[in-house]
Design an enzyme around this catalytic site. Structure first.
Site, PDB file in Angstrom:
ATOM      1  CE1 TYR A   1       0.223  -7.472   3.178  1.00 15.14           C
ATOM      2  CE2 TYR A   1       0.831  -9.616   2.578  1.00 15.14           C
ATOM      3  CZ  TYR A   1      -0.122  -8.984   2.703  1.00 15.14           C
ATOM      4  OH  TYR A   1      -1.530  -8.879   2.692  1.00 15.14           O
TER       5      TYR A   1
ATOM      6  N   GLY B   1     -10.987   0.490   5.276  1.00 12.99           N
ATOM      7  CA  GLY B   1     -10.871   0.159   3.888  1.00 12.99           C
ATOM      8  C   GLY B   1     -11.776  -0.628   3.184  1.00 12.99           C
TER       9      GLY B   1
ATOM     10  CB  ILE C   1     -11.683  -8.476   1.410  1.00 11.65           C
ATOM     11  CG1 ILE C   1     -10.986  -9.377   0.604  1.00 11.65           C
ATOM     12  CG2 ILE C   1     -11.980  -8.899   2.952  1.00 11.65           C
ATOM     13  CD1 ILE C   1      -9.669  -9.803   0.946  1.00 11.65           C
TER      14      ILE C   1
HETATM   15  N1  LIG Z   1      -6.573 -10.125  -1.631  1.00  4.41           N
HETATM   16  C1  LIG Z   1      -5.872 -11.258  -1.016  1.00  4.41           C
HETATM   17  O1  LIG Z   1      -5.467 -12.102  -1.734  1.00  4.41           O
HETATM   18  C2  LIG Z   1      -5.280 -11.016   0.162  1.00  4.41           C
HETATM   19  C3  LIG Z   1      -4.789 -11.983   0.785  1.00  4.41           C
HETATM   20  C4  LIG Z   1      -4.188 -12.050   2.151  1.00  4.41           C
HETATM   21  C5  LIG Z   1      -4.642 -10.941   2.836  1.00  4.41           C
HETATM   22  N2  LIG Z   1      -5.302  -9.939   2.443  1.00  4.41           N
HETATM   23  C6  LIG Z   1      -5.497  -9.014   3.243  1.00  4.41           C
HETATM   24  O2  LIG Z   1      -6.957  -8.179   3.122  1.00  4.41           O
HETATM   25  C7  LIG Z   1      -6.994  -6.915   3.593  1.00  4.41           C
HETATM   26  C8  LIG Z   1      -8.011  -6.126   2.391  1.00  4.41           C
HETATM   27  O3  LIG Z   1      -7.231  -6.266   1.159  1.00  4.41           O
HETATM   28  P1  LIG Z   1      -7.897  -6.227  -0.269  1.00  4.41           P
HETATM   29  O4  LIG Z   1      -7.322  -7.589  -0.753  1.00  4.41           O
HETATM   30  O5  LIG Z   1      -9.287  -6.222  -0.150  1.00  4.41           O
HETATM   31  O6  LIG Z   1      -6.977  -5.246  -1.095  1.00  4.41           O
HETATM   32  P2  LIG Z   1      -7.613  -3.674  -1.684  1.00  4.41           P
HETATM   33  O7  LIG Z   1      -8.563  -3.964  -2.694  1.00  4.41           O
HETATM   34  O8  LIG Z   1      -6.432  -3.181  -1.928  1.00  4.41           O
HETATM   35  O9  LIG Z   1      -8.006  -3.037  -0.553  1.00  4.41           O
HETATM   36  C9  LIG Z   1      -7.393  -2.374   0.725  1.00  4.41           C
HETATM   37  C10 LIG Z   1      -8.129  -1.332   1.366  1.00  4.41           C
HETATM   38  O10 LIG Z   1      -7.390  -0.761   2.416  1.00  4.41           O
HETATM   39  C11 LIG Z   1      -7.331   0.783   2.050  1.00  4.41           C
HETATM   40  N3  LIG Z   1      -6.109   1.149   2.697  1.00  4.41           N
HETATM   41  C12 LIG Z   1      -4.749   1.140   2.169  1.00  4.41           C
HETATM   42  N4  LIG Z   1      -4.183   2.196   2.669  1.00  4.41           N
HETATM   43  C13 LIG Z   1      -4.981   3.016   3.547  1.00  4.41           C
HETATM   44  C14 LIG Z   1      -4.836   3.901   4.556  1.00  4.41           C
HETATM   45  N5  LIG Z   1      -3.676   4.668   4.678  1.00  4.41           N
HETATM   46  N6  LIG Z   1      -5.787   4.273   5.299  1.00  4.41           N
HETATM   47  C15 LIG Z   1      -6.873   3.816   5.078  1.00  4.41           C
HETATM   48  N7  LIG Z   1      -7.357   2.817   4.178  1.00  4.41           N
HETATM   49  C16 LIG Z   1      -6.037   2.550   3.633  1.00  4.41           C
HETATM   50  C17 LIG Z   1      -7.591   0.996   0.656  1.00  4.41           C
HETATM   51  O11 LIG Z   1      -7.976   2.222   0.506  1.00  4.41           O
HETATM   52  P3  LIG Z   1      -7.576   2.990  -0.963  1.00  4.41           P
HETATM   53  O12 LIG Z   1      -8.622   2.268  -2.043  1.00  4.41           O
HETATM   54  O13 LIG Z   1      -7.903   4.303  -0.760  1.00  4.41           O
HETATM   55  O14 LIG Z   1      -6.150   2.461  -1.473  1.00  4.41           O
HETATM   56  C18 LIG Z   1      -8.684  -0.265   0.268  1.00  4.41           C
HETATM   57  O15 LIG Z   1      -9.999   0.366   0.829  1.00  4.41           O
HETATM   58  C19 LIG Z   1      -5.583  -6.554   3.685  1.00  4.41           C
HETATM   59  O16 LIG Z   1      -5.466  -6.434   5.083  1.00  4.41           O
HETATM   60  C20 LIG Z   1      -4.873  -7.598   3.139  1.00  4.41           C
HETATM   61  O17 LIG Z   1      -3.335  -7.758   3.693  1.00  4.41           O
HETATM   62  C21 LIG Z   1      -5.870  -9.852   1.052  1.00  4.41           C
END
Ligand SMILES: NC(=O)c1ccc[n+]([C@@H]2O[C@H](COP(=O)([O-])OP(=O)(O)OC[C@H]3O[C@@H](n4cnc5c(N)ncnc54)[C@H](OP(=O)(O)O)[C@@H]3O)[C@@H](O)[C@H]2O)c1
Length: 316
Positions: A174, A20, A25
Protein backbone atom coordinates in the site's frame (compact mmCIF):
# COMPACT_ATOMS: atom_id res chain seq x y z
CA UNK A 1 -11.21 29.10 10.41
CA UNK A 2 -9.68 27.15 7.51
CA UNK A 3 -10.89 26.36 4.00
CA UNK A 4 -14.17 24.39 3.91
CA UNK A 5 -16.64 23.24 1.26
CA UNK A 6 -18.39 26.63 1.70
CA UNK A 7 -15.38 28.18 -0.04
CA UNK A 8 -15.82 26.18 -3.26
CA UNK A 9 -16.23 28.66 -6.12
CA UNK A 10 -19.10 28.34 -8.59
CA UNK A 11 -18.53 25.17 -10.68
CA UNK A 12 -21.29 25.81 -13.24
CA UNK A 13 -20.17 24.66 -16.71
CA UNK A 14 -17.25 22.63 -15.36
CA UNK A 15 -16.94 18.90 -16.02
CA UNK A 16 -15.08 16.64 -13.58
CA UNK A 17 -14.19 12.93 -13.59
CA UNK A 18 -13.91 11.30 -10.15
CA UNK A 19 -12.68 7.71 -9.84
CA UNK A 20 -14.16 5.70 -6.96
CA UNK A 21 -17.00 8.23 -6.78
CA UNK A 22 -19.47 5.86 -5.11
CA UNK A 23 -17.89 5.70 -1.65
CA UNK A 24 -16.04 7.65 1.02
CA UNK A 25 -13.92 10.57 -0.11
CA UNK A 26 -14.86 10.22 -3.79
CA UNK A 27 -18.56 10.28 -2.92
CA UNK A 28 -18.24 13.36 -0.69
CA UNK A 29 -16.08 15.18 -3.26
CA UNK A 30 -18.68 14.37 -5.93
CA UNK A 31 -21.48 15.65 -3.69
CA UNK A 32 -19.81 19.04 -3.08
CA UNK A 33 -18.75 19.50 -6.70
CA UNK A 34 -22.32 18.77 -7.83
CA UNK A 35 -23.78 21.05 -5.14
CA UNK A 36 -21.74 23.87 -6.66
CA UNK A 37 -22.91 23.20 -10.21
CA UNK A 38 -20.28 20.88 -11.73
CA UNK A 39 -21.18 17.96 -13.96
CA UNK A 40 -19.53 14.94 -12.37
CA UNK A 41 -18.71 11.82 -14.33
CA UNK A 42 -18.62 9.17 -11.64
CA UNK A 43 -16.12 6.51 -12.73
CA UNK A 44 -17.09 3.46 -10.67
CA UNK A 45 -16.10 -0.19 -10.66
CA UNK A 46 -19.77 -1.14 -10.30
CA UNK A 47 -22.38 0.76 -12.33
CA UNK A 48 -25.02 -0.28 -9.80
CA UNK A 49 -23.05 1.17 -6.87
CA UNK A 50 -22.44 4.30 -8.97
CA UNK A 51 -26.17 4.69 -9.61
CA UNK A 52 -26.99 4.10 -5.94
CA UNK A 53 -24.47 6.80 -4.97
CA UNK A 54 -25.96 9.19 -7.54
CA UNK A 55 -29.42 8.57 -6.03
CA UNK A 56 -28.02 9.26 -2.57
CA UNK A 57 -26.63 12.62 -3.74
CA UNK A 58 -29.81 13.55 -5.63
CA UNK A 59 -31.85 12.98 -2.45
CA UNK A 60 -29.78 15.85 -1.04
CA UNK A 61 -29.29 17.89 -4.26
CA UNK A 62 -32.18 17.15 -6.67
CA UNK A 63 -30.65 18.94 -9.66
CA UNK A 64 -27.18 17.38 -9.28
CA UNK A 65 -25.72 16.69 -12.74
CA UNK A 66 -24.23 13.21 -12.25
CA UNK A 67 -23.17 10.64 -14.83
CA UNK A 68 -22.31 7.27 -13.32
CA UNK A 69 -20.04 5.30 -15.66
CA UNK A 70 -18.42 1.88 -15.43
CA UNK A 71 -14.64 1.97 -15.03
CA UNK A 72 -12.93 -0.96 -13.34
CA UNK A 73 -9.43 0.20 -12.50
CA UNK A 74 -8.34 -3.40 -12.12
CA UNK A 75 -8.79 -3.93 -15.85
CA UNK A 76 -6.99 -1.91 -18.55
CA UNK A 77 -9.66 -2.85 -21.09
CA UNK A 78 -12.35 -1.27 -18.89
CA UNK A 79 -10.23 1.89 -18.51
CA UNK A 80 -9.80 2.13 -22.30
CA UNK A 81 -13.53 1.53 -22.83
CA UNK A 82 -14.39 4.30 -20.34
CA UNK A 83 -11.99 6.74 -22.04
CA UNK A 84 -13.41 5.77 -25.45
CA UNK A 85 -16.96 6.43 -24.24
CA UNK A 86 -15.94 9.93 -23.13
CA UNK A 87 -14.78 10.57 -26.68
CA UNK A 88 -13.62 14.16 -27.06
CA UNK A 89 -15.61 15.48 -24.07
CA UNK A 90 -13.96 18.50 -22.45
CA UNK A 91 -12.81 17.91 -18.89
CA UNK A 92 -11.77 20.56 -16.39
CA UNK A 93 -10.66 18.24 -13.59
CA UNK A 94 -9.66 14.60 -13.25
CA UNK A 95 -9.64 13.29 -9.68
CA UNK A 96 -7.58 10.10 -9.33
CA UNK A 97 -9.17 8.97 -6.08
CA UNK A 98 -10.14 5.27 -6.09
CA UNK A 99 -8.05 2.95 -4.00
CA UNK A 100 -7.70 -0.19 -1.95
CA UNK A 101 -5.63 -0.59 1.23
CA UNK A 102 -3.70 -3.42 2.84
CA UNK A 103 -5.62 -6.25 1.19
CA UNK A 104 -4.28 -9.81 0.86
CA UNK A 105 -2.15 -10.27 -2.28
CA UNK A 106 -4.17 -10.58 -5.47
CA UNK A 107 -3.73 -9.54 -9.08
CA UNK A 108 -5.69 -7.38 -11.48
CA UNK A 109 -7.02 -8.74 -14.78
CA UNK A 110 -3.72 -7.66 -16.36
CA UNK A 111 -1.61 -9.47 -13.76
CA UNK A 112 -0.54 -6.45 -11.69
CA UNK A 113 -0.40 -6.70 -7.89
CA UNK A 114 -3.78 -5.18 -7.03
CA UNK A 115 -2.71 -2.24 -4.85
CA UNK A 116 0.00 -1.14 -7.30
CA UNK A 117 -2.34 -1.79 -10.23
CA UNK A 118 -5.50 -0.10 -8.95
CA UNK A 119 -3.96 2.72 -6.90
CA UNK A 120 -1.17 3.74 -9.28
CA UNK A 121 -0.96 2.03 -12.71
CA UNK A 122 -4.65 2.46 -13.51
CA UNK A 123 -4.49 6.19 -12.75
CA UNK A 124 -1.30 6.55 -14.80
CA UNK A 125 -3.15 4.93 -17.71
CA UNK A 126 -6.39 6.85 -17.24
CA UNK A 127 -4.65 10.23 -17.00
CA UNK A 128 -2.65 9.53 -20.15
CA UNK A 129 -5.78 8.47 -22.05
CA UNK A 130 -7.70 11.59 -20.91
CA UNK A 131 -4.87 14.11 -21.30
CA UNK A 132 -6.26 15.61 -24.52
CA UNK A 133 -9.73 15.86 -22.92
CA UNK A 134 -8.07 18.04 -20.27
CA UNK A 135 -7.15 20.46 -23.11
CA UNK A 136 -3.67 21.26 -21.77
CA UNK A 137 -3.12 23.95 -24.39
CA UNK A 138 -6.41 25.84 -24.08
CA UNK A 139 -6.94 29.18 -22.39
CA UNK A 140 -8.97 27.61 -19.56
CA UNK A 141 -6.88 25.83 -16.93
CA UNK A 142 -7.42 22.16 -16.08
CA UNK A 143 -6.28 20.11 -13.10
CA UNK A 144 -5.33 16.55 -12.28
CA UNK A 145 -5.67 15.73 -8.58
CA UNK A 146 -4.12 12.50 -7.31
CA UNK A 147 -5.12 11.17 -3.89
CA UNK A 148 -2.23 9.69 -1.92
CA UNK A 149 -1.84 8.99 1.80
CA UNK A 150 0.40 10.02 4.68
CA UNK A 151 1.56 6.40 4.60
CA UNK A 152 3.50 7.20 1.40
CA UNK A 153 6.22 8.43 3.80
CA UNK A 154 7.14 4.86 4.72
CA UNK A 155 6.94 3.71 1.08
CA UNK A 156 9.78 2.49 -1.14
CA UNK A 157 9.59 1.83 -4.86
CA UNK A 158 11.09 -1.65 -5.15
CA UNK A 159 11.97 -1.76 -8.85
CA UNK A 160 13.33 -5.32 -8.40
CA UNK A 161 9.96 -6.57 -7.17
CA UNK A 162 7.38 -3.94 -8.12
CA UNK A 163 4.53 -6.45 -8.08
CA UNK A 164 5.62 -7.96 -4.75
CA UNK A 165 5.96 -11.44 -6.21
CA UNK A 166 8.96 -12.39 -4.07
CA UNK A 167 7.54 -11.19 -0.76
CA UNK A 168 4.30 -9.48 0.14
CA UNK A 169 3.46 -7.28 3.08
CA UNK A 170 0.04 -5.65 2.55
CA UNK A 171 1.07 -2.37 4.22
CA UNK A 172 4.40 -2.15 2.33
CA UNK A 173 2.53 -2.71 -0.94
CA UNK A 174 0.00 0.00 0.00
CA UNK A 175 2.79 2.42 1.00
CA UNK A 176 4.60 1.77 -2.30
CA UNK A 177 1.43 2.48 -4.29
CA UNK A 178 0.80 5.71 -2.37
CA UNK A 179 4.41 6.90 -2.85
CA UNK A 180 3.91 6.11 -6.55
CA UNK A 181 0.86 8.44 -6.49
CA UNK A 182 2.97 11.38 -5.28
CA UNK A 183 5.92 10.63 -7.57
CA UNK A 184 3.48 10.45 -10.49
CA UNK A 185 1.73 13.72 -9.57
CA UNK A 186 5.05 15.61 -9.38
CA UNK A 187 6.48 14.07 -12.55
CA UNK A 188 3.28 14.96 -14.40
CA UNK A 189 3.56 18.54 -13.11
CA UNK A 190 7.18 18.75 -14.31
CA UNK A 191 6.16 17.51 -17.77
CA UNK A 192 3.16 19.86 -17.96
CA UNK A 193 5.38 22.79 -16.97
CA UNK A 194 7.99 21.82 -19.55
CA UNK A 195 5.25 21.68 -22.20
CA UNK A 196 4.02 25.12 -21.04
CA UNK A 197 0.60 23.49 -20.59
CA UNK A 198 -2.25 25.30 -18.89
CA UNK A 199 -2.85 22.39 -16.52
CA UNK A 200 -1.82 21.66 -12.94
CA UNK A 201 -1.02 18.32 -11.35
CA UNK A 202 -1.59 18.30 -7.59
CA UNK A 203 -1.15 15.61 -4.92
CA UNK A 204 -3.33 15.41 -1.81
CA UNK A 205 -3.97 13.18 1.19
CA UNK A 206 -7.15 13.04 3.30
CA UNK A 207 -5.60 12.43 6.73
CA UNK A 208 -7.55 9.73 8.52
CA UNK A 209 -11.17 9.58 7.35
CA UNK A 210 -13.94 7.18 8.29
CA UNK A 211 -14.70 5.36 5.00
CA UNK A 212 -14.95 1.81 3.69
CA UNK A 213 -11.20 1.71 2.98
CA UNK A 214 -10.21 0.27 6.34
CA UNK A 215 -12.67 -2.64 6.10
CA UNK A 216 -11.65 -4.17 2.77
CA UNK A 217 -8.55 -5.96 4.10
CA UNK A 218 -10.31 -7.56 7.10
CA UNK A 219 -13.30 -8.47 4.87
CA UNK A 220 -11.12 -10.19 2.29
CA UNK A 221 -9.37 -12.10 5.08
CA UNK A 222 -12.74 -13.02 6.62
CA UNK A 223 -11.56 -11.54 9.94
CA UNK A 224 -14.48 -10.17 11.96
CA UNK A 225 -12.13 -9.31 14.81
CA UNK A 226 -9.93 -7.06 12.66
CA UNK A 227 -13.02 -5.49 11.13
CA UNK A 228 -14.37 -4.70 14.61
CA UNK A 229 -10.98 -3.27 15.62
CA UNK A 230 -10.96 -1.04 12.51
CA UNK A 231 -14.51 0.09 13.29
CA UNK A 232 -13.46 1.03 16.85
CA UNK A 233 -10.38 2.91 15.56
CA UNK A 234 -12.42 4.75 12.93
CA UNK A 235 -15.07 5.72 15.47
CA UNK A 236 -12.51 6.94 18.00
CA UNK A 237 -9.95 8.66 15.76
CA UNK A 238 -11.10 9.32 12.22
CA UNK A 239 -12.64 12.48 10.86
CA UNK A 240 -15.69 12.29 8.58
CA UNK A 241 -15.37 11.36 4.91
CA UNK A 242 -16.65 14.88 4.14
CA UNK A 243 -13.71 16.40 6.04
CA UNK A 244 -11.35 13.91 4.36
CA UNK A 245 -12.58 15.16 0.97
CA UNK A 246 -11.53 18.78 1.68
CA UNK A 247 -7.90 18.55 0.43
CA UNK A 248 -9.22 16.99 -2.80
CA UNK A 249 -11.84 19.70 -3.20
CA UNK A 250 -9.31 22.43 -2.42
CA UNK A 251 -6.88 21.08 -5.04
CA UNK A 252 -9.70 20.69 -7.58
CA UNK A 253 -11.33 24.09 -7.13
CA UNK A 254 -9.44 26.70 -5.07
CA UNK A 255 -8.01 29.33 -7.44
CA UNK A 256 -4.89 29.57 -5.25
CA UNK A 257 -4.10 25.81 -5.25
CA UNK A 258 -0.65 25.31 -6.77
CA UNK A 259 0.60 22.79 -9.31
CA UNK A 260 3.20 20.39 -7.89
CA UNK A 261 1.94 20.93 -4.32
CA UNK A 262 0.86 18.39 -1.73
CA UNK A 263 -2.19 19.31 0.38
CA UNK A 264 -3.51 17.57 3.49
CA UNK A 265 -5.32 18.29 6.74
CA UNK A 266 -3.45 20.72 8.96
CA UNK A 267 -4.84 19.58 12.36
CA UNK A 268 -3.80 16.89 14.87
CA UNK A 269 -0.91 14.87 13.39
CA UNK A 270 -2.14 15.83 9.92
CA UNK A 271 -4.90 13.26 10.40
CA UNK A 272 -7.74 15.76 10.67
CA UNK A 273 -8.62 19.38 9.99
CA UNK A 274 -8.83 21.76 7.08
CA UNK A 275 -6.38 21.65 4.14
CA UNK A 276 -2.96 23.24 4.08
CA UNK A 277 0.12 22.87 1.89
CA UNK A 278 2.52 20.29 3.31
CA UNK A 279 5.86 18.71 2.41
CA UNK A 280 5.74 15.09 1.26
CA UNK A 281 8.57 12.61 1.90
CA UNK A 282 12.12 13.30 0.68
CA UNK A 283 11.87 10.34 -1.68
CA UNK A 284 8.75 11.69 -3.34
CA UNK A 285 10.83 14.59 -4.74
CA UNK A 286 13.47 12.26 -6.21
CA UNK A 287 13.37 12.96 -9.93
CA UNK A 288 15.33 9.91 -10.99
CA UNK A 289 12.91 7.57 -9.20
CA UNK A 290 9.97 9.48 -10.68
CA UNK A 291 11.32 9.17 -14.24
CA UNK A 292 12.06 5.50 -13.83
CA UNK A 293 8.59 4.86 -12.40
CA UNK A 294 7.06 6.82 -15.30
CA UNK A 295 8.94 4.70 -17.85
CA UNK A 296 7.99 1.42 -16.15
CA UNK A 297 4.35 2.50 -15.79
CA UNK A 298 4.21 3.38 -19.47
CA UNK A 299 5.75 0.04 -20.42
CA UNK A 300 3.38 -1.96 -18.18
CA UNK A 301 0.19 -0.17 -19.23
CA UNK A 302 1.11 0.52 -22.84
CA UNK A 303 0.00 4.15 -22.38
CA UNK A 304 2.28 6.95 -23.57
CA UNK A 305 1.87 10.67 -22.99
CA UNK A 306 2.27 13.38 -25.58
CA UNK A 307 4.46 15.41 -23.18
CA UNK A 308 8.18 16.22 -23.33
CA UNK A 309 10.91 14.93 -20.99
CA UNK A 310 10.83 17.24 -17.96
CA UNK A 311 13.18 20.16 -17.51
CA UNK A 312 11.17 21.97 -14.80
CA UNK A 313 11.48 21.31 -11.06
CA UNK A 314 8.98 20.71 -8.26
CA UNK A 315 9.91 21.34 -4.63
CA UNK A 316 8.29 21.31 -1.18
N1 LIG B 1 -9.90 7.00 4.38
C1 LIG B 1 -8.67 7.32 4.77
O1 LIG B 1 -8.39 7.50 5.97
C2 LIG B 1 -7.60 7.48 3.75
C3 LIG B 1 -6.33 7.82 4.20
C4 LIG B 1 -5.32 8.00 3.26
C5 LIG B 1 -5.60 7.88 1.91
N2 LIG B 1 -6.84 7.53 1.49
C6 LIG B 1 -7.07 7.40 0.05
O2 LIG B 1 -8.31 7.98 -0.30
C7 LIG B 1 -8.79 7.37 -1.50
C8 LIG B 1 -10.27 7.07 -1.35
O3 LIG B 1 -10.45 6.08 -0.36
P1 LIG B 1 -11.67 6.10 0.67
O4 LIG B 1 -11.09 6.28 2.01
O5 LIG B 1 -12.75 6.98 0.20
O6 LIG B 1 -12.11 4.54 0.59
P2 LIG B 1 -13.47 3.81 0.13
O7 LIG B 1 -14.64 4.34 0.87
O8 LIG B 1 -13.16 2.36 0.28
O9 LIG B 1 -13.57 4.19 -1.39
C9 LIG B 1 -12.67 3.66 -2.33
C10 LIG B 1 -13.27 3.77 -3.71
O10 LIG B 1 -12.35 3.18 -4.64
C11 LIG B 1 -13.09 2.28 -5.45
N3 LIG B 1 -12.32 1.20 -6.04
C12 LIG B 1 -11.63 0.22 -5.41
N4 LIG B 1 -11.15 -0.65 -6.32
C13 LIG B 1 -11.55 -0.21 -7.54
C14 LIG B 1 -11.39 -0.67 -8.85
N5 LIG B 1 -10.77 -1.81 -9.14
N6 LIG B 1 -11.94 0.05 -9.86
C15 LIG B 1 -12.62 1.17 -9.61
N7 LIG B 1 -12.82 1.65 -8.38
C16 LIG B 1 -12.29 0.97 -7.36
C17 LIG B 1 -14.16 1.73 -4.53
O11 LIG B 1 -15.18 1.09 -5.29
P3 LIG B 1 -16.08 -0.08 -4.64
O12 LIG B 1 -17.07 0.61 -3.75
O13 LIG B 1 -16.68 -0.73 -5.83
O14 LIG B 1 -15.15 -0.97 -3.87
C18 LIG B 1 -14.60 3.00 -3.86
O15 LIG B 1 -15.47 3.72 -4.67
C19 LIG B 1 -7.91 6.15 -1.74
O16 LIG B 1 -6.98 6.44 -2.76
C20 LIG B 1 -7.18 5.97 -0.42
O17 LIG B 1 -5.90 5.37 -0.57
C21 LIG B 1 -7.85 7.35 2.39
Amino acid sequence: MGWTADNIPDQEGRQVVVTGANSGIGLEATRELARNGATVIMACRSTERGQDAARDIRADIPDADLRPEACDLGDLESIHAFADRLGDADLDVLINNAGVMAIPRSETVDGFETQFGVNHLSHFALTGLLLENLHPHDASESRIVTVSSGIHERGEIDFDDLQHEQSYDPWDAYAQSKLANVLFAYELERRLLTAAANAKSIAVHPGYANTQLQFRGPEQRGSRLRKAAMWAMNTALAQSAAMGALPTLYAATAPEAEGGAYYGPGGFMNMRGTPERQASSKQSYDEETARRLWAVSSELTGVTYDLPEPKAEVSA
